[in-house]
Design a protein around this motif. Structure first.
Motif, mmCIF file in Angstrom:
data_model
loop_
_atom_site.group_PDB
_atom_site.id
_atom_site.type_symbol
_atom_site.label_atom_id
_atom_site.label_comp_id
_atom_site.label_asym_id
_atom_site.label_seq_id
_atom_site.Cartn_x
_atom_site.Cartn_y
_atom_site.Cartn_z
ATOM 1 N N PRO A 320 0.808 -1.226 0.000
ATOM 2 C CA PRO A 320 0.000 0.000 0.000
ATOM 3 C C PRO A 320 0.840 1.274 0.000
ATOM 4 N N VAL A 321 0.166 2.388 -0.237
ATOM 5 C CA VAL A 321 0.779 3.700 -0.044
ATOM 6 C C VAL A 321 0.837 3.948 1.462
ATOM 7 N N ILE A 322 2.033 4.217 1.989
ATOM 8 C CA ILE A 322 2.220 4.395 3.436
ATOM 9 C C ILE A 322 2.896 5.737 3.684
ATOM 10 N N THR A 323 2.354 6.491 4.615
ATOM 11 C CA THR A 323 2.933 7.799 4.941
ATOM 12 C C THR A 323 3.414 7.874 6.385
ATOM 13 N N ASP A 324 3.342 6.763 7.090
ATOM 14 C CA ASP A 324 3.674 6.716 8.513
ATOM 15 C C ASP A 324 4.902 5.842 8.729
#
Length: 484
Positions: A320-324
């Motif tokens: 997935p797209v992860i920003t954390d």
């Protein structure tokens, strides 16, 4: 008089155009819908009146049509039933076909565009129409070995040829006998289908290419190592603090290594050691430094986030797209929302085995007319080049070390250098682990690669682990194919 004739002519013309239009709609625009209508028994009988082409392994049929005395003319049979069920699929008298029966239905039924002139010739000569034969890439020894080695576990085994992308074995368990779904008694088929649909373990699902996808766990570390080495910022000897536990950024949660403690001795630990010993903490630290973007980019180069056709559809594995940062750390050892099919992880290990080149996975060797004229012949196709040959060699050495003295020692084969990686993935606080192995042999000249998935902790809940269950399965399969 001329005026009346014109009126009649106009009416006749309108009626002709209406007839032409309705005929066109019925024969062209609605043809597929009418053919698919379960009430259209003429079409149903007609589709079975053609002798459907066989599906072959080494020239021997694993699906074939035999004459009958009923309205269907031919009965589809699967001589080895459950062994090849996930390859052949089945074609029922009412319902949708699956497997090769579905994906190559037009060739098997003789209705493909390439077989048009053959159909015309059959009409002119009075010969009964016949479908093309499909030879699959499955190797009988590999398929039997994979089926036997998986035993009663719920899971899948995929065996591939890294240099070509040929799929040599594809097993999913629990399985089913396609013969019970191909009989000409519609009520019997529905009853058998309902029974399988409600059976424990979802036997109709082909776990090799789809279903409820599992987290890949530590075998995903191969993708993260690929991203790190290809970035040019890291080498196998790049090191990280060797911690006994690691608190995730912005979270009270901590990451531990399998079995607890540090990753070997010393105050620091290298990427090579983290892969060989399958340690989570250094990979989490590496993942945060790399960032989720480069990891996702590498995963997609290997084939994640898209469907594949083999020719059956392989469900898209996901990164997935992860920003954390905390979630990035978890994803770096195959957790969080990372999900994968065995076929996708086979593409990863094939790319490493093949010097950085991922070949497109394929299940079809050839398609041949009844008169033995070739329609299509398999040609290896390159899918991508995610890593350099140097990176592939470095990761291979990490995997060899894992089998020789690390976390995958139960895949050791006397006299053969095996490269392998185990995985033990968490699914929830109280849920059984998912167990994995992926690797290849001989490591110096890879001939075969094997990927093993075992669900539900192999019956051991959260006490089962990859080296204890999936590595021995892989060893048994590799020994069989190397010794054939």
């Amino acid at each position: 008089m001329n005026r009346e004739l014109k009126r009649v002519s106009v009416v006749v013309l309108v009626m002709f155009l209406a007839l032409l239009g309705s005929s066109t709609v019925i024969q062209v625009l609605q043809a597929d819908n009418l053919n698919a209508d379960s009430r259209n028994t003429r079409t149903l009988y007609a589709s079975y009146s053609t002798e459907r082409g066989p599906i072959l392994v080494g020239g021997q049929p694993i699906a074939q049509s035999v004459p009958t005395d009923d309205n269907y003319k031919f009965q589809r049979e699967y001589p080895q039933g459950v062994l090849y069920a996930q390859v052949t699929g089945y074609i029922p008298v009412n319902g949708e076909a699956t497997g090769i029966e579905a994906s190559l239905n037009d060739y098997l039924s003789g209705t493909s565009n390439q077989q048009f002139f053959n159909k015309i010739n059959s009409i002119l000569t009075g010969k009964k129409p016949q479908g093309a034969s499909v030879e699959v890439t499955i190797d009988a020894t590999a398929q039997q070995a994979a089926y036997d080695a998986l035993g009663d576990y719920q899971g899948s085994v995929v065996v591939t040829e890294p240099k070509t992308g040929r799929i040599l074995a594809m097993v999913s368990k629990p399985g089913f006998d396609p013969n019970v779904l191909a009989v000409h008694d519609g009520e019997q088929v529905i009853s058998a289908y309902d029974e399988l649909l409600n059976a424990p373990g979802d036997p109709l699902i082909n776990r090799a290419i789809g279903g409820d996808l599992n987290p890949p766990g530590s075998i995903f570390k191969l993708v993260v190592a690929s991203a790190a080495l290809e970035s040019g910022k890291y080498t196998p000897d790049s090191s990280f603090p060797n911690l006994g536990e690691f608190q995730l950024p912005g979270s009270s949660s901590v990451v531990i290594n399998s079995g607890g403690g540090t990753c070997g001795g010393g105050s620091t630990v290298t990427i090579a050691t983290a892969i060989a010993l399958s340690c989570n903490i250094p990979m989490a630290e590496l993942g945060i430094e790399l960032g989720s973007g480069p990891i996702r980019e590498m995963a997609e180069k290997y084939g994640f986030n898209v469907e594949h056709e083999i020719p059956m559809t392989v469900e898209a594995s996901t990164y997935p797209v992860i920003t954390d940062d905390a979630y990035t750390a978890l994803s770096a050892f195959g957790q969080y929302e990372v999900r994968a099919t065995p076929m996708q992880m086979a593409m990863v290990v094939d790319g490493i085995a093949n010097g950085g080149v991922v070949m497109a996975p394929n299940l079809v060797q050839s398609i041949t007319e009844p008169n033995l004229t070739p329609i299509e012949t398999f040609e290896p196709k390159e899918y991508s080049r995610p890593i350099s040959e140097k990176t592939a060699q470095e990761i291979t050495q990490m995997m060899v070390r894992s089998v020789q003295s690390g976390a995958a020692t139960n895949a050791t084969i006397d006299g053969v250098s095996v490269a392998g990686k185990t995985g033990t993935a968490e699914n929830g606080a109280d849920d059984p682990y998912t167990l994995w192995f992926t690797g290849f042999a001989p490591a110096e000249d890879p001939q075969y690669a094997v990927t093993v998935l075992v669900e539900d902790g192999g019956g051991l809940g959260q006490t089962g682990y990859g080296n204890g269950i999936t590595a021995p399965i892989a060893k048994q399969v590799l020994e069989a194919v190397l010794n054939k």
